[in-house]
Design an enzyme around this catalytic site. Structure first.
Site, PDB file in Angstrom:
ATOM      1  CD  GLU A  86      -6.392 -10.531  -5.755  1.00 47.35           C
ATOM      2  OE1 GLU A  86      -7.512 -10.623  -5.209  1.00 47.35           O
ATOM      3  OE2 GLU A  86      -5.401 -10.039  -5.183  1.00 47.35           O
ATOM      4  CB  CYS A 120      -4.683  -7.308   0.226  1.00 45.33           C
ATOM      5  SG  CYS A 120      -3.554  -7.762   1.535  1.00 45.33           S
ATOM      6  CG  HIS A 143      -4.630 -11.456  -2.086  1.00 44.62           C
ATOM      7  ND1 HIS A 143      -4.309 -10.319  -2.806  1.00 44.62           N
ATOM      8  CD2 HIS A 143      -3.921 -11.388  -0.944  1.00 44.62           C
ATOM      9  CE1 HIS A 143      -3.429  -9.603  -2.124  1.00 44.62           C
ATOM     10  NE2 HIS A 143      -3.172 -10.221  -0.991  1.00 44.62           N
ATOM     11  CB  SER A 150      -0.963   0.010   1.183  1.00 47.92           C
ATOM     12  OG  SER A 150      -0.281  -0.222   2.388  1.00 47.92           O
TER      13      SER A 150
HETATM   14  N1  GLN Z   1       1.141  -5.758   3.756  1.00 40.56           N
HETATM   15  C1  GLN Z   1       0.700  -4.982   2.608  1.00 40.56           C
HETATM   16  C2  GLN Z   1       0.464  -3.524   3.004  1.00 40.56           C
HETATM   17  O1  GLN Z   1       0.406  -3.191   4.167  1.00 40.56           O
HETATM   18  C3  GLN Z   1      -0.560  -5.556   2.002  1.00 40.56           C
HETATM   19  C4  GLN Z   1      -0.281  -6.943   1.497  1.00 40.56           C
HETATM   20  C5  GLN Z   1      -1.106  -7.376   0.330  1.00 40.56           C
HETATM   21  O2  GLN Z   1      -1.707  -6.586  -0.397  1.00 40.56           O
HETATM   22  N2  GLN Z   1      -1.056  -8.673   0.092  1.00 40.56           N
HETATM   23  O3  GLN Z   1       0.336  -2.735   2.143  1.00 40.56           O
END
Ligand code: GLN
Length: 194
Positions: free
Chosen positions: A175, A80, A173, A50
């Protein structure tokens, strides 16, 4: 009519989202610049990192137009990292998330021991069959406002997927599985069937 669902393609697993949407008969163009948002019926923000996605969204000036869409009843699905971007508040983030859905999330909520795991969850809006969920360094929903519908919970009661209006998020996820049901649910939000 064929729906056109843009997939934010800056970083993360956007290719898998595109494949899933195409399997459902939608067009799934990449979104990298503000002009790519023109003419879309919906948007997907994928999983990834992110902080990186947020930084690139800032660099490409995508935050204002996507925020504007999100606050104008435009359908957006975030998985996520995408859920983090759409949240109201998240820890250890160096940009302000969009606040499209009234949730606070805890990033990397499972710690090192159980960094990533898979489990079958009941998601009643998708039917009786359990959904095989894949969590990868996943965030969790730690607060949800009154307008938010938690669609599935982990055994400890924490929210794993949620909807508010036309915004749909999941900590896992979909996807990365063969289960098209959450994406189909999102397409039904886009067409107005949900
Ligand atoms: N740990 C990631 C984050 O904080 C997110 C992980 C993911 O999208 N699989 O951005």
């Amino acid at each position: 009519m064929t729906k056109k669902i843009g997939v934010l393609a800056l970083q993360g697993d956007f290719t898998e989202h595109k494949a899933m949407l195409r399997k459902l008969g939608a067009e799934a163009p990449s979104v990298r610049l503000p002009r790519d948002l023109n003419g879309l019926d919906g948007l997907v923000i994928p999983g990834g990192e992110s902080t990186t996605i947020g930084k690139l969204m800032q660099d490409y000036k995508l935050i204002p137009p996507i925020s504007q869409l999100a606050h104008n009843d435009f359908p957006i699905m975030g998985t996520c990292a995408g859920m983090i971007v759409l949240s109201r508040k998240a820890n250890s983030l160096d940009f302000k998330p969009i606040g499209a859905i009234d949730i606070d999330v805890e990033r990397n909520a499972f710690g090192r021991q159980t960094d990533s795991f898979e489990t079958d969850l009941s998601i009643p809006v998708l039917g009786a069959a359990p959904f095989h969920t894949i969590f990868i360094r996943a965030p969790l929903i730690i607060r949800a406002g009154d307008g938010v519908n938690i669609l599935a919970k982990l055994p400890d009661g924490k929210g794993a997927t949620a909807q508010q209006g036309k915004i749909l998020v999941s900590a896992f996820h979909p996807e990365l599985t063969d289960d098209i049901r959450l994406h189909r649910y999102f397409l039904n939000i886009v067409t107005g069937a949900n």
